[in-house]
Design an enzyme around this catalytic site. Structure first.
Site, PDB file in Angstrom:
ATOM      1  N   HIS A  35       1.653   4.375  -2.863  1.00 61.31           N
ATOM      2  CA  HIS A  35       1.723   5.837  -2.693  1.00 61.31           C
ATOM      3  C   HIS A  35       3.090   6.342  -3.157  1.00 61.31           C
ATOM      4  O   HIS A  35       3.208   7.380  -3.793  1.00 61.31           O
ATOM      5  CB  HIS A  35       1.563   6.217  -1.218  1.00 61.31           C
ATOM      6  CG  HIS A  35       0.151   6.186  -0.709  1.00 61.31           C
ATOM      7  ND1 HIS A  35      -0.865   6.855  -1.330  1.00 61.31           N
ATOM      8  CD2 HIS A  35      -0.395   5.597   0.390  1.00 61.31           C
ATOM      9  CE1 HIS A  35      -1.996   6.668  -0.632  1.00 61.31           C
ATOM     10  NE2 HIS A  35      -1.722   5.902   0.405  1.00 61.31           N
TER      11      HIS A  35
ATOM     12  N   HIS B 114       3.400   6.599  -6.846  1.00 66.56           N
ATOM     13  CA  HIS B 114       2.624   7.746  -7.310  1.00 66.56           C
ATOM     14  C   HIS B 114       3.486   9.018  -7.184  1.00 66.56           C
ATOM     15  O   HIS B 114       3.507   9.868  -8.064  1.00 66.56           O
ATOM     16  CB  HIS B 114       1.363   7.860  -6.442  1.00 66.56           C
ATOM     17  CG  HIS B 114       0.283   8.730  -7.012  1.00 66.56           C
ATOM     18  ND1 HIS B 114      -0.832   9.073  -6.299  1.00 66.56           N
ATOM     19  CD2 HIS B 114       0.139   9.326  -8.209  1.00 66.56           C
ATOM     20  CE1 HIS B 114      -1.620   9.840  -7.040  1.00 66.56           C
ATOM     21  NE2 HIS B 114      -1.050  10.013  -8.199  1.00 66.56           N
TER      22      HIS B 114
ATOM     23  N   HIS C  22       0.840  -1.206   0.000  1.00 62.76           N
ATOM     24  CA  HIS C  22       0.000   0.000   0.000  1.00 62.76           C
ATOM     25  C   HIS C  22       0.881   1.264   0.000  1.00 62.76           C
ATOM     26  O   HIS C  22       0.739   2.136  -0.859  1.00 62.76           O
ATOM     27  CB  HIS C  22      -0.916  -0.030   1.235  1.00 62.76           C
ATOM     28  CG  HIS C  22      -1.816   1.164   1.365  1.00 62.76           C
ATOM     29  ND1 HIS C  22      -3.147   1.129   1.064  1.00 62.76           N
ATOM     30  CD2 HIS C  22      -1.565   2.427   1.769  1.00 62.76           C
ATOM     31  CE1 HIS C  22      -3.684   2.319   1.259  1.00 62.76           C
ATOM     32  NE2 HIS C  22      -2.732   3.138   1.702  1.00 62.76           N
ATOM     33  N   GLU C  23       1.795   1.341   0.932  1.00 65.49           N
ATOM     34  CA  GLU C  23       2.644   2.534   1.034  1.00 65.49           C
ATOM     35  C   GLU C  23       3.565   2.647  -0.189  1.00 65.49           C
ATOM     36  O   GLU C  23       3.855   3.741  -0.656  1.00 65.49           O
ATOM     37  CB  GLU C  23       3.455   2.523   2.334  1.00 65.49           C
ATOM     38  CG  GLU C  23       2.623   2.465   3.610  1.00 65.49           C
ATOM     39  CD  GLU C  23       1.486   3.484   3.666  1.00 65.49           C
ATOM     40  OE1 GLU C  23       1.586   4.542   3.009  1.00 65.49           O
ATOM     41  OE2 GLU C  23       0.474   3.206   4.343  1.00 65.49           O
TER      42      GLU C  23
HETATM   43 ZN    ZN Z   1      -2.984   5.214   1.988  1.00 67.00          ZN
END
Ligand code: ZN
Length: 671
Positions: free
Chosen positions: A464, A467, A460-461
């Site tokens: 990010h 991105h 998940h991190e």
């Molecule tokens: Zn998040």
């Protein structure tokens, strides 16, 4: 030289001391104010003469401040915390000043008018975002309204802080002494040991249970004594309200009315019909009606599934279940069906293996490579630094990874910006991110062993992080996650989570610590089963919160007040399957919407889940490593940052608007 004012290369973490913080922030703010004054005095109103210098000055302030807020989160100590706290009002004052600067607002308006056609799409988007934020800060109001708006903002800040305080104080004031050990049956040893220690500190016999989230969840999930579960449930679900063991002592009832009234008025001062419209002005969703239809459409699919799941659970328990029985029985049913424990999973996920596999996934998808760099100045020996390069070997940026829990580190996991991407004629800087987790530290000589939950968190991190790092936007205010609407910013992170569940990826990120064997298929099956277990019941709970939040902020009427109990009852009749007892006052401690940033925005969780599942479905259709799909995903979404309208970007990638079916499929709820 103050290391926080040296803005080339990576931050000099080894040299930063608490006494550097305030002088650096003051100096940077002063320099920015001078820049702004010079820009505005210059008289030229063009993108190059106004916006670019401003982007550079925001960038410099961020380069000073980012290492400070990072250290405050990962290496907290008293001198640092007080240095950090003393700077918060300075920064917020500076930001208010900018947001309220009418000359600057007029300059942006002039640029939009005169230069609009010559700017490229991302420059226009940057200007549009800025003009919108000026208006939302009240800059365009007449003096009387401006004053009223400011007053309402201050009132709200005070009320929201008090709301949170009441919840914390109420929880802290409650405890339960247990003298008969049998009452604690079923609880994990760690919870019992802590209750014992709490009793000892308070010089009491036996055990003392406190009202914090880990204890509450442990009791509801594991305590065999239904009376104990009910007692904690009642204390928890009546926090800061007019009911329960501390009825009226920390009551948030009036606070909620005051908060909703002030929000509604602030929104109307700015010209919105209600607070939901104000909240959506910065989001991907376009109208309250669109959000409501979205939530109701999801509910139409999830409610029947949730009802079935509850019936199944009651059949398993052999009884009608009350709200405080459900987590307990759900845990037992899940164990019986999918029995898979963290202790079984950990040996399969040594951190080095997971990292190597995760990097390989990103390499295969996006053609990027990762290399650890040594000799980088770090804040702690456990932190590491990785460089990211494209297929041609050109550097794209880098990130720090700080994986383990330790004292002085904030809990949870997050990605944050260290350096934003900046590309002007005169200067070019590559993006740098922090990836921070709180994994169980390794016990030498073995590496850290992760649970699958932790693997998902890491993906998940990392999503990010990609991105932030794969952005091609040239201006920091629209690069990476900046300028991305709140309800779309979790798309890349939740998208990436899917790879941690993929049958094609699990063998590449798992390898038993002793044998090197990948996670066996039988364990994969059980693991995946646990992902969809009671997905319907979990979804309707989130939908209940989201619809309640949305309607409360959309339907507020100053003449009638909030109608909170009525709206909550209506929402529950439509979407809740758990029978809530009359005394339940969950709204009184719903900090997400009354104290935090989720007001009229709680739907964002589900909205982003739909985007992420639908984006991943494009990969499932073409192959989860399909090169063309991955390139489109980078071009339309990952590289765009906030340089483009989020819905347009999604439609460009997917060829249509988001569809809820992939999320329903992911949770085994498709029609
Ligand atoms: Zn998040």
């Amino acid at each position: 030289m103050n290391p926080l004012l040296t803005h080339d290369g990576l931050p000099a973490f080894g040299a930063i001391r608490p006494e550097h913080v305030e002088p650096a922030v003051r100096a940077q703010l002063e320099s920015n104010r001078k820049t702004l004054a010079a820009v505005l005095a210059g008289g030229e109103r063009s993108f190059g003469a106004v916006v670019e210098p401003l982007e550079r000055m925001h960038h410099r302030l961020n380069r000073t401040w980012s290492p400070v807020s990072h250290l405050n989160a990962v290496m907290n100590n008293e001198p640092l915390r007080s240095a950090y706290t003393s700077c918060l009002p300075l920064i917020s004052e500076y930001q208010t000043e900018l947001g309220q600067n009418e000359t600057l607002y007029a300059a942006y308006q002039q640029i939009a008018r005169h230069e609009g056609n010559r700017l490229d799409a991302s420059q226009r988007k940057l200007i549009d975002n800025a003009l919108r934020d000026f208006r939302l800060a009240g800059v365009a109001l007449d003096e009387a309204r401006k004053a009223r708006f400011k007053e309402l903002m201050q009132t709200l800040a005070r009320l929201q802080a008090k709301f949170e305080e009441n919840v914390l104080d109420c929880a802290a004031a409650w405890s339960k002494q247990v003298t008969d050990e049998a009452q604690l049956a079923g609880l994990p040893q760690a919870v019992i040991a802590r209750a014992r220690a709490t009793a000892a500190t308070r010089k009491l016999d036996g055990w003392v249970l406190t009202l914090d989230q880990p204890t509450y969840l442990a009791v509801l999930t594991h305590a065999t004594d239904s009376g104990l579960r009910r007692e904690l449930y009642e204390a928890w679900s009546t926090r800061a309200s007019d009911r329960g063991p501390q009825a009226g002592r920390f009551d948030n009832t009036a606070m909620v009315e005051d908060i909703l009234r002030a929000r509604h008025e602030a929104a109307t001062v700015l010209g919105f019909a209600n607070y939901t419209e104000f909240s959506l002005a910065t989001k991907m969703a376009s109208s309250p009606r669109e959000v409501r239809e979205f939530l109701e459409e999801l509910a139409a699919h999830c409610v029947p599934v949730a009802r079935r799941e509850l019936a199944e659970l009651e059949a398993f328990a052999g009884a009608r279940l009350e709200a405080w029985d459900i987590p307990y029985w759900a845990e037992r049913l899940q164990r019986e069906r999918f029995s898979i424990s963290d202790d079984e999973l950990r040996p399969y996920f040594p951190l080095p293996r997971v990292l190597e596999g995760m990097f390989a996934v990103a390499s295969q998808l996006y053609g990027v490579s990762f290399r650890e760099r040594s000799g980088v100045e770090l804040w702690h020996g456990e932190a590491r630094f990785f460089d990211l390069a494209n297929a041609a070997g050109e550097p794209l940026g880098g990130f720090y990874l700080d994986p383990y829990a330790r004292a002085q580190k904030r809990s949870g996991a997050w990605m944050d910006e260290c350096i934003g991407r900046l590309e002007l004629e005169s200067v070019r800087e590559l993006p740098v991110a922090y990836l921070v987790c709180n994994f169980l530290p390794p016990v030498a000589p073995r590496p850290a062993l992760l649970t699958h939950d932790e693997v998902v968190t890491l993906f998940h991190e990392f999503g990010h992080g990609l991105h932030h790092l794969l952005t091609r936007a040239r201006y920091p205010s629209i690069a990476g996650i900046n300028g991305v609407p709140w309800d779309a910013v979790e798309l890349p992170s939740q998208f990436m989570e899917n790879y941690a569940w993929s049958e094609e990826v699990l063998p590449r990120i798992s390898g038993h610590i002793d044998t090197g064997a990948a996670l066996p298929p039988e364990m994969v099956r059980r693991l995946k089963g646990s992902r969809t277990f009671q997905a319907g019941m979990r979804a309707v709970r989130q939908l209940e919160f989201a619809l309640f939040d949305l309607r409360l902020h959309s339907e507020y009427d100053p003449a009638r007040g909030s109608r909170l109990p009525e709206i909550l009852a209506e929402v529950r009749t439509r979407v809740a399957v758990v029978r809530h007892p009359e005394f339940n006052r969950f709204a009184h401690s719903f900090g997400h919407i009354f104290a935090g940033g989720y007001a009229a925005g709680y739907y964002s969780y589900k909205w982003a889940e739909v985007l992420a599942a639908d984006a991943f479905a494009a990969f499932e259709e073409a192959g989860v490593f399909d090169g063309a799909t991955a390139r489109r995903f980078v071009d339309s979404i990952l590289s765009r940052g906030g340089s483009r309208d989020a819905m347009e970007a999604f439609v460009e990638f997917r060829g249509r608007k988001p569809d809820i079916q992939p999320l329903l499929r992911q949770f085994g709820m498709a029609a």
